[in-house]
Scaffold this motif. Structure first.
Motif: not given
Length: 108
Positions: A19-25
């Motif tokens: 889920a880190k990709g969602i956070l970074y975006k």
């Protein structure tokens, strides 16, 4: 953004997906919007004060950029709070509460 972040991250976390990709975006998007707004605060503080409060408050226009900078950090930390809550980590919010109490004590 944060209202979309919570269900998306919760769903990804429950499926054991990253889920880190969602956070970074989300952080990137919020940072971009915030920096654009902050640039306006730094470039046009007198205009902002005049439009919102009138010419009698122009002496306080030097505070507008500092307020904007504080709001950038608030927006980014708010995204982090929603992220950590959605993955079930509550320690982050406890740390924020401690800093809030510390900040409140500093006002006195």
């Amino acid at each position: 953004m944060k209202f979309v972040l919570l269900p998306k991250v919760s769903e990804a976390h429950s499926k054991r997906q990253e889920a880190k990709g969602i956070l970074y975006k989300t952080l990137g998007f919020v940072a971009l919007i915030s920096i654009v707004g902050l640039a306006g605060y730094f470039l046009f503080p007198e205009f902002i004060v005049t439009i919102l409060f009138g010419k009698e408050y122009l002496a306080a226009s030097f505070l507008i950029p500092f307020f904007g900078l504080g709001m950038v950090f608030y927006a980014l930390s708010n995204v982090l709070v929603y992220y950590f809550v959605s993955i079930g980590r509550k320690l982050f919010t406890a740390i924020l509460w401690l800093f809030l109490l510390f900040e409140t004590a500093l006002f006195y």
